[in-house]
Design a protein around this motif. Structure first.
Motif, PDB file in Angstrom:
ATOM      1  N   LYS A 188      49.892  22.282  18.128  1.00 50.41           N
ATOM      2  CA  LYS A 188      49.687  22.431  16.689  1.00 50.41           C
ATOM      3  C   LYS A 188      48.897  21.253  16.127  1.00 50.41           C
ATOM      4  O   LYS A 188      48.114  21.425  15.194  1.00 50.41           O
ATOM      5  CB  LYS A 188      51.030  22.538  15.969  1.00 50.41           C
ATOM      6  N   ILE A 189      49.083  20.085  16.715  1.00 47.47           N
ATOM      7  CA  ILE A 189      48.346  18.902  16.249  1.00 47.47           C
ATOM      8  C   ILE A 189      46.857  19.073  16.524  1.00 47.47           C
ATOM      9  O   ILE A 189      46.016  18.739  15.679  1.00 47.47           O
ATOM     10  CB  ILE A 189      48.903  17.627  16.913  1.00 47.47           C
ATOM     11  N   SER A 213      45.460  21.469  14.035  1.00 49.22           N
ATOM     12  CA  SER A 213      45.387  20.819  12.726  1.00 49.22           C
ATOM     13  C   SER A 213      44.188  19.875  12.649  1.00 49.22           C
ATOM     14  O   SER A 213      43.492  19.826  11.633  1.00 49.22           O
ATOM     15  CB  SER A 213      46.667  20.050  12.436  1.00 49.22           C
ATOM     16  N   ILE A 214      43.935  19.137  13.722  1.00 48.07           N
ATOM     17  CA  ILE A 214      42.783  18.224  13.754  1.00 48.07           C
ATOM     18  C   ILE A 214      41.482  19.012  13.686  1.00 48.07           C
ATOM     19  O   ILE A 214      40.555  18.634  12.952  1.00 48.07           O
ATOM     20  CB  ILE A 214      42.845  17.327  15.006  1.00 48.07           C
ATOM     21  N   ILE A 215      41.407  20.128  14.422  1.00 53.79           N
ATOM     22  CA  ILE A 215      40.188  20.952  14.393  1.00 53.79           C
ATOM     23  C   ILE A 215      39.968  21.518  12.993  1.00 53.79           C
ATOM     24  O   ILE A 215      38.840  21.497  12.473  1.00 53.79           O
ATOM     25  CB  ILE A 215      40.276  22.077  15.442  1.00 53.79           C
ATOM     26  N   LYS A 216      41.034  22.010  12.362  1.00 54.20           N
ATOM     27  CA  LYS A 216      40.901  22.538  10.994  1.00 54.20           C
ATOM     28  C   LYS A 216      40.457  21.452  10.026  1.00 54.20           C
ATOM     29  O   LYS A 216      39.629  21.693   9.147  1.00 54.20           O
ATOM     30  CB  LYS A 216      42.223  23.134  10.533  1.00 54.20           C
TER      31      LYS A 216
END
Length: 104
Positions: free
Chosen positions: A2-3, A6-9
């Motif tokens: 999930k991290i 989240s970083i890609i988003k």
């Protein structure tokens, strides 16, 4: 995992934010023949994105309804099958209980 998502988003959001800030010059937008309004480029691009997303949702709406209908039909079929299985399991138990004790 999930991290990583989240970083890609966050990176994609930053890229779009940088594009929005760098595209502030005004462009003529013709919404009717002979009708013109000057808007910032990012507003025109965002408007095109929103209109495309709405048309995409409308295009998928029919398929969504068909899938929901099929899902409901299959759920009803599974429930019917489960009821038949319960009756089949209950029937042999009832048949063995009916046999009189003296007539074996």
């Amino acid at each position: 995992m999930k991290i990583v998502y989240s970083i890609i988003k966050l990176l994609i959001l930053l890229v779009f934010l940088i594009l929005a800030v760098s595209n502030t010059q005004t462009v003529p937008f013709f919404y009717l023949p002979g009708q013109e309004v000057d808007l910032p480029l990012i507003v025109v691009l965002f408007g095109a994105f929103v209109i495309g997303a709405v048309f995409g949702l409308f295009a998928l709406f029919g398929r969504l309804l068909a899938l929901r209908s099929e899902n409901s039909r299959l759920r009803a079929e599974v429930k019917k099958s489960a009821r038949l299985t319960e009756q089949d399991l209950a029937a042999p138990a009832a048949a063995t209980a009916v046999v009189p004790a003296g007539k074996e």
